[in-house]
Design an enzyme around this catalytic site. Sequence first.
Site, PDB file in Angstrom:
ATOM      1  N   ARG A 135       1.930  -4.750   6.095  1.00 59.90           N
ATOM      2  CA  ARG A 135       1.225  -3.749   5.292  1.00 59.90           C
ATOM      3  C   ARG A 135       2.019  -2.453   5.350  1.00 59.90           C
ATOM      4  O   ARG A 135       2.236  -1.901   6.434  1.00 59.90           O
ATOM      5  CB  ARG A 135      -0.191  -3.484   5.802  1.00 59.90           C
ATOM      6  CG  ARG A 135      -0.898  -2.444   4.915  1.00 59.90           C
ATOM      7  CD  ARG A 135      -2.335  -2.196   5.285  1.00 59.90           C
ATOM      8  NE  ARG A 135      -2.965  -1.349   4.268  1.00 59.90           N
ATOM      9  CZ  ARG A 135      -4.237  -1.414   3.906  1.00 59.90           C
ATOM     10  NH1 ARG A 135      -5.033  -2.272   4.481  1.00 59.90           N
ATOM     11  NH2 ARG A 135      -4.714  -0.613   2.974  1.00 59.90           N
TER      12      ARG A 135
ATOM     13  N   ARG B 262      -0.068   7.635  -2.671  1.00 58.38           N
ATOM     14  CA  ARG B 262       0.535   8.703  -1.851  1.00 58.38           C
ATOM     15  C   ARG B 262       1.964   8.980  -2.279  1.00 58.38           C
ATOM     16  O   ARG B 262       2.424  10.112  -2.270  1.00 58.38           O
ATOM     17  CB  ARG B 262       0.469   8.317  -0.360  1.00 58.38           C
ATOM     18  CG  ARG B 262      -0.878   8.643   0.271  1.00 58.38           C
ATOM     19  CD  ARG B 262      -1.081   7.901   1.556  1.00 58.38           C
ATOM     20  NE  ARG B 262      -1.440   6.511   1.298  1.00 58.38           N
ATOM     21  CZ  ARG B 262      -1.512   5.565   2.228  1.00 58.38           C
ATOM     22  NH1 ARG B 262      -1.199   5.870   3.481  1.00 58.38           N
ATOM     23  NH2 ARG B 262      -1.874   4.350   1.917  1.00 58.38           N
ATOM     24  N   TRP B 263       2.658   7.942  -2.687  1.00 58.14           N
ATOM     25  CA  TRP B 263       4.030   8.121  -3.182  1.00 58.14           C
ATOM     26  C   TRP B 263       4.012   9.007  -4.430  1.00 58.14           C
ATOM     27  O   TRP B 263       4.814   9.936  -4.569  1.00 58.14           O
ATOM     28  CB  TRP B 263       4.646   6.752  -3.499  1.00 58.14           C
ATOM     29  CG  TRP B 263       6.065   6.812  -3.965  1.00 58.14           C
ATOM     30  CD1 TRP B 263       7.193   6.740  -3.193  1.00 58.14           C
ATOM     31  CD2 TRP B 263       6.513   6.970  -5.320  1.00 58.14           C
ATOM     32  NE1 TRP B 263       8.310   6.848  -3.980  1.00 58.14           N
ATOM     33  CE2 TRP B 263       7.930   6.988  -5.288  1.00 58.14           C
ATOM     34  CE3 TRP B 263       5.868   7.106  -6.549  1.00 58.14           C
ATOM     35  CZ2 TRP B 263       8.702   7.116  -6.442  1.00 58.14           C
ATOM     36  CZ3 TRP B 263       6.629   7.244  -7.699  1.00 58.14           C
ATOM     37  CH2 TRP B 263       8.038   7.250  -7.636  1.00 58.14           C
TER      38      TRP B 263
ATOM     39  N   HIS C  83       2.057   3.181  -9.180  1.00 59.64           N
ATOM     40  CA  HIS C  83       1.937   1.720  -9.343  1.00 59.64           C
ATOM     41  C   HIS C  83       3.157   1.163 -10.089  1.00 59.64           C
ATOM     42  O   HIS C  83       3.685   0.113  -9.732  1.00 59.64           O
ATOM     43  CB  HIS C  83       0.647   1.362 -10.077  1.00 59.64           C
ATOM     44  CG  HIS C  83      -0.591   1.785  -9.339  1.00 59.64           C
ATOM     45  ND1 HIS C  83      -0.805   1.453  -8.021  1.00 59.64           N
ATOM     46  CD2 HIS C  83      -1.666   2.540  -9.711  1.00 59.64           C
ATOM     47  CE1 HIS C  83      -1.968   1.977  -7.627  1.00 59.64           C
ATOM     48  NE2 HIS C  83      -2.496   2.645  -8.629  1.00 59.64           N
TER      49      HIS C  83
ATOM     50  N   GLU D 139     -12.473  -4.608  -4.530  1.00 59.89           N
ATOM     51  CA  GLU D 139     -12.948  -3.229  -4.352  1.00 59.89           C
ATOM     52  C   GLU D 139     -12.207  -2.238  -5.260  1.00 59.89           C
ATOM     53  O   GLU D 139     -12.729  -1.165  -5.569  1.00 59.89           O
ATOM     54  CB  GLU D 139     -12.770  -2.786  -2.889  1.00 59.89           C
ATOM     55  CG  GLU D 139     -13.758  -3.399  -1.920  1.00 59.89           C
ATOM     56  CD  GLU D 139     -13.412  -4.822  -1.503  1.00 59.89           C
ATOM     57  OE1 GLU D 139     -14.316  -5.557  -1.108  1.00 59.89           O
ATOM     58  OE2 GLU D 139     -12.238  -5.216  -1.587  1.00 59.89           O
TER      59      GLU D 139
ATOM     60  N   LEU E  21      10.719 -20.577  -4.550  1.00 62.40           N
ATOM     61  CA  LEU E  21       9.716 -19.713  -3.911  1.00 62.40           C
ATOM     62  C   LEU E  21       8.422 -19.781  -4.708  1.00 62.40           C
ATOM     63  O   LEU E  21       8.447 -19.779  -5.940  1.00 62.40           O
ATOM     64  CB  LEU E  21      10.242 -18.265  -3.908  1.00 62.40           C
ATOM     65  CG  LEU E  21       9.261 -17.168  -3.497  1.00 62.40           C
ATOM     66  CD1 LEU E  21       8.942 -17.251  -2.007  1.00 62.40           C
ATOM     67  CD2 LEU E  21       9.846 -15.778  -3.807  1.00 62.40           C
TER      68      LEU E  21
ATOM     69  N   GLU F  90       1.309 -13.086  12.492  1.00 62.69           N
ATOM     70  CA  GLU F  90       1.873 -11.885  13.100  1.00 62.69           C
ATOM     71  C   GLU F  90       1.686 -10.751  12.096  1.00 62.69           C
ATOM     72  O   GLU F  90       1.737 -10.974  10.888  1.00 62.69           O
ATOM     73  CB  GLU F  90       3.363 -12.081  13.381  1.00 62.69           C
ATOM     74  CG  GLU F  90       3.651 -13.132  14.417  1.00 62.69           C
ATOM     75  CD  GLU F  90       3.089 -12.779  15.789  1.00 62.69           C
ATOM     76  OE1 GLU F  90       3.095 -11.579  16.143  1.00 62.69           O
ATOM     77  OE2 GLU F  90       2.644 -13.695  16.492  1.00 62.69           O
TER      78      GLU F  90
ATOM     79  N   ASP G 203       0.830  -1.209   0.000  1.00 64.65           N
ATOM     80  CA  ASP G 203       0.000   0.000   0.000  1.00 64.65           C
ATOM     81  C   ASP G 203       0.864   1.258   0.000  1.00 64.65           C
ATOM     82  O   ASP G 203       1.970   1.266   0.540  1.00 64.65           O
ATOM     83  CB  ASP G 203      -0.918  -0.029   1.232  1.00 64.65           C
ATOM     84  CG  ASP G 203      -2.100   0.914   1.093  1.00 64.65           C
ATOM     85  OD1 ASP G 203      -2.378   1.365  -0.042  1.00 64.65           O
ATOM     86  OD2 ASP G 203      -2.748   1.207   2.111  1.00 64.65           O
TER      87      ASP G 203
HETATM   88  C1  IPE Z   1      -5.568  -2.850  -0.298  1.00 60.15           C
HETATM   89  O1  IPE Z   1      -5.233  -1.521  -0.391  1.00 60.15           O
HETATM   90  C2  IPE Z   1      -5.502  -3.503  -1.649  1.00 60.15           C
HETATM   91  C3  IPE Z   1      -4.172  -3.662  -2.244  1.00 60.15           C
HETATM   92  C4  IPE Z   1      -3.042  -3.297  -1.713  1.00 60.15           C
HETATM   93  C5  IPE Z   1      -4.157  -4.307  -3.529  1.00 60.15           C
HETATM   94  P1  IPE Z   1      -6.328  -0.374  -0.575  1.00 60.15           P
HETATM   95  O2  IPE Z   1      -5.571   0.901  -0.643  1.00 60.15           O
HETATM   96  O3  IPE Z   1      -7.208  -0.704  -1.710  1.00 60.15           O
HETATM   97  O4  IPE Z   1      -7.185  -0.472   0.773  1.00 60.15           O
HETATM   98  P2  IPE Z   1      -7.921   0.662   1.610  1.00 60.15           P
HETATM   99  O5  IPE Z   1      -8.894   1.311   0.692  1.00 60.15           O
HETATM  100  O6  IPE Z   1      -6.885   1.612   2.096  1.00 60.15           O
HETATM  101  O7  IPE Z   1      -8.551  -0.067   2.744  1.00 60.15           O
HETATM  102  C1  IPE Z   2      -1.781   0.107  -3.383  1.00 57.69           C
HETATM  103  O1  IPE Z   2      -1.513   1.467  -3.411  1.00 57.69           O
HETATM  104  C2  IPE Z   2      -1.955  -0.472  -4.773  1.00 57.69           C
HETATM  105  C3  IPE Z   2      -3.333  -0.866  -5.103  1.00 57.69           C
HETATM  106  C4  IPE Z   2      -4.356  -0.809  -4.291  1.00 57.69           C
HETATM  107  C5  IPE Z   2      -3.564  -1.357  -6.462  1.00 57.69           C
HETATM  108  P1  IPE Z   2      -2.668   2.549  -3.401  1.00 57.69           P
HETATM  109  O2  IPE Z   2      -3.002   2.898  -4.805  1.00 57.69           O
HETATM  110  O3  IPE Z   2      -3.806   2.099  -2.570  1.00 57.69           O
HETATM  111  O4  IPE Z   2      -1.950   3.782  -2.711  1.00 57.69           O
HETATM  112  P2  IPE Z   2      -2.592   4.830  -1.718  1.00 57.69           P
HETATM  113  O5  IPE Z   2      -3.185   4.058  -0.576  1.00 57.69           O
HETATM  114  O6  IPE Z   2      -3.638   5.578  -2.493  1.00 57.69           O
HETATM  115  O7  IPE Z   2      -1.455   5.686  -1.296  1.00 57.69           O
HETATM  116 MG    MG Z   3      -4.202   2.287  -0.576  1.00 54.43          MG
END
Ligand code: IPE
Ligand code: IPE
Ligand code: MG
Length: 237
Positions: free
Chosen positions: A184, A20-21, A33, A63, A127, A203, A16
């Site tokens: 996470r 934001r990055w 991404h 989602e 792996l 964990e 995740d």
């Molecule tokens: C969870 O991250 C899904 C993946 C990393 C693929 P999200 O960014 O979609 O989850 P929420 O919305 O913060 O809960």
């Molecule tokens: C996780 O990064 C990748 C996917 C959910 C595909 P995000 O796209 O959720 O990044 P943030 O949470 O918006 O920073």
């Molecule tokens: Mg996210």
Amino acid sequence: MSEHNRIPQHIAIIMDGNGRWAEKHGKERYEGHAAGLEPVRTSLRSCVKWGVKYLTLYTFSTENWGRPQKEVDSIMELFCQSVISETPELKQQGVRVRMIGDRSRFSQKVQHYLAQMEEETAHGENLTLIMALNYSSRDEIRRAVSRIADDARKGILTPEAIDEQTISQYLDTAEYPDPDFIIRTSGECRLSNFLLWQASYAEMYFPEVLWPDFTAEDFDRAIEVYQQRDRRFGLVK
Ligand code: IPE
Ligand code: IPE
Ligand code: MG
């Protein structure tokens, strides 16, 4: 191996923080991404180095389809490109790629690329990389319950015979051990519909680092954190 230098057999990562990055660097979300690919490579190498046998990556949730179409399209394109660019190194490192989730919702093109990756890496022995794609835990459980009900109707299963192991066997993860350690990134402390059944005794670790910035040192630090945990499984030591 002593308690203190044990290595998790199965690590699962919620990758995740890509968005934001990107925002932090004045870039488009899809560039975040794309920047998330390098830490995937790094983590694979680290798993092979440490002898971790299974790595599950939460790559696209059920989602996530609700995101802007442009972002979804760019993620699909990234899957296809990655198959082409990454498969040779995966083979060389002995990584076997598998998927969990309902892939039927992906376009024929994406399904073709994913199947190709699985096929070409099928003999990897170092792996198992499990990509969670169009995955959510509740959807996985719903699909499992539906198949259990179908088998009960056909007389393959009796309701009395359904135990925890039966349920595990109907999940997408049937072939794999439960995750020992869930990481996470980005500081969010939630599972977001990931491996709810399988995570019973995992964990968990929530480092602040955004996924594109996750380095080999961060991976090593995570292993250290895991090694300091005392897993009791409800028992008394
Ligand atoms: C969870 O991250 C899904 C993946 C990393 C693929 P999200 O960014 O979609 O989850 P929420 O919305 O913060 O809960
Ligand atoms: C996780 O990064 C990748 C996917 C959910 C595909 P995000 O796209 O959720 O990044 P943030 O949470 O918006 O920073
Ligand atoms: Mg996210």
